[in-house]
Design an enzyme around this catalytic site. Sequence first.
Site, PDB file in Angstrom:
ATOM      1  N   LYS A   1       0.743  -1.149  -0.029  1.00  0.00           N
ATOM      2  CA  LYS A   1      -0.112  -0.028  -0.043  1.00  0.00           C
ATOM      3  C   LYS A   1       0.832   1.167  -0.222  1.00  0.00           C
ATOM      4  CE  LYS A   1      -3.637  -2.759   2.019  1.00  0.00           C
ATOM      5  NZ  LYS A   1      -4.218  -3.084   3.400  1.00  0.00           N
TER       6      LYS A   1
ATOM      7  N   GLN B   1      -4.431  -1.602   9.480  1.00  0.00           N
ATOM      8  CA  GLN B   1      -4.462  -2.898   9.064  1.00  0.00           C
ATOM      9  C   GLN B   1      -5.070  -3.997  10.046  1.00  0.00           C
ATOM     10  OE1 GLN B   1      -3.215  -3.383   5.661  1.00  0.00           O
ATOM     11  NE2 GLN B   1      -3.771  -5.709   6.368  1.00  0.00           N
TER      12      GLN B   1
ATOM     13  N   ASP C   1     -10.924   2.841   4.148  1.00  0.00           N
ATOM     14  CA  ASP C   1     -11.162   1.353   4.290  1.00  0.00           C
ATOM     15  C   ASP C   1     -12.865   1.175   4.298  1.00  0.00           C
ATOM     16  OD1 ASP C   1      -9.484  -0.680   3.685  1.00  0.00           O
ATOM     17  OD2 ASP C   1      -8.865  -0.760   5.886  1.00  0.00           O
TER      18      ASP C   1
END
Length: 303
Positions: free
Chosen positions: A54, A98, A121
Amino acid sequence: MSTTVIDGRANAARVRAGVAREVQDFQDRYGRAPGLATVLVGEDPGSAVYVAGKQRASLEVGIVPFDRRLPADASFDQVAGELESLNADAAVNGILLQLPVPEPLDGDVLTAMIDPDKDVDGLTPVNTGLLALGRPGLRPCTPAGVMELLADTGVVLEGAEAVIVGRSNLFGKPMAQLLLGANATVTICHSRTRDLDDVCARADVLIAAVGQPRLIGAGFVKPGAVVIDVGINRLTPEQAGNSSGLVGDVDFAAVAPIASAITPVPGGVGPMTIAFLLRNTLQAARLQAGREGAAAPGEQSAA
Ligand code: NDP
């Protein structure tokens, strides 16, 4: 029947190229690039690989990466403090925690602390609710990427039977909401679903997100269906032989001859997830710039 193997890498490259152009426009307009912070708690090697990917992808499109790492034994207050400082940092437009986080930390509670405007997200309760209401918001990256792949196949979703195997908050539920929004008739299956093969065989669009290698065989698939394989399962070296060692939830060799279109693993859904993370970061940066009434240099603020 000729089967289209859906090329996730090519689709993702197209999305990323578009984001790179728009990031340049953003930079020209506001004099700064969007920023994306990743927060990694612990040293799980798989998570570290994802985070590194990422970070690299951000740099490639001109997004500024912020790499925050905490030890596996970090306290709740330490992780919460990191998220709060990123929430307050104007250079950071997107925040990605994460998942999963090491126990006893609660990933849901920590995710909920992320400013919804920076929730790239799309997993905070606010963005989950906006999706359920059909209102604009930041959408979870993997389901959003799957919608793009479906669009690329040309399948008509309106009125189609769509079956999703897997009901996670991360994927299955938001995927169902996006398909409902596109006027598909949606069924969600899970570990207690009876006659899973029969339910799946109704699908015009079948989406598997289970985490069980090759669960979906030929008997689960209606001829001509579009099959999307979200699963990422790592085989042991003995099982992998000469292959990449990654397999999906769909038995590709058995299903491909029946489907009209199918995603491979690797190279299908996976690349789209990062592409949509970048797109969401750009969207979040624009939203924040708009909220701040941030005037471009030489322009009058709208606020
Ligand atoms: P979860 O483990 O959170 O959810 C799995 C779902 O599958 C659950 O709803 C579970 O049912 C259901 N399930 C498990 N076994 C069966 C079975 N035998 N029959 C029917 N349903 C079953 O996983 P995620 O949604 O997070 O991820 C699913 C897969 O997708 C994983 O392989 C993951 O690695 C991959 N993934 C890939 C991404 C990408 O970028 N390509 C992104 C996200 C995930 P129940 O709820 O009843 O337990």
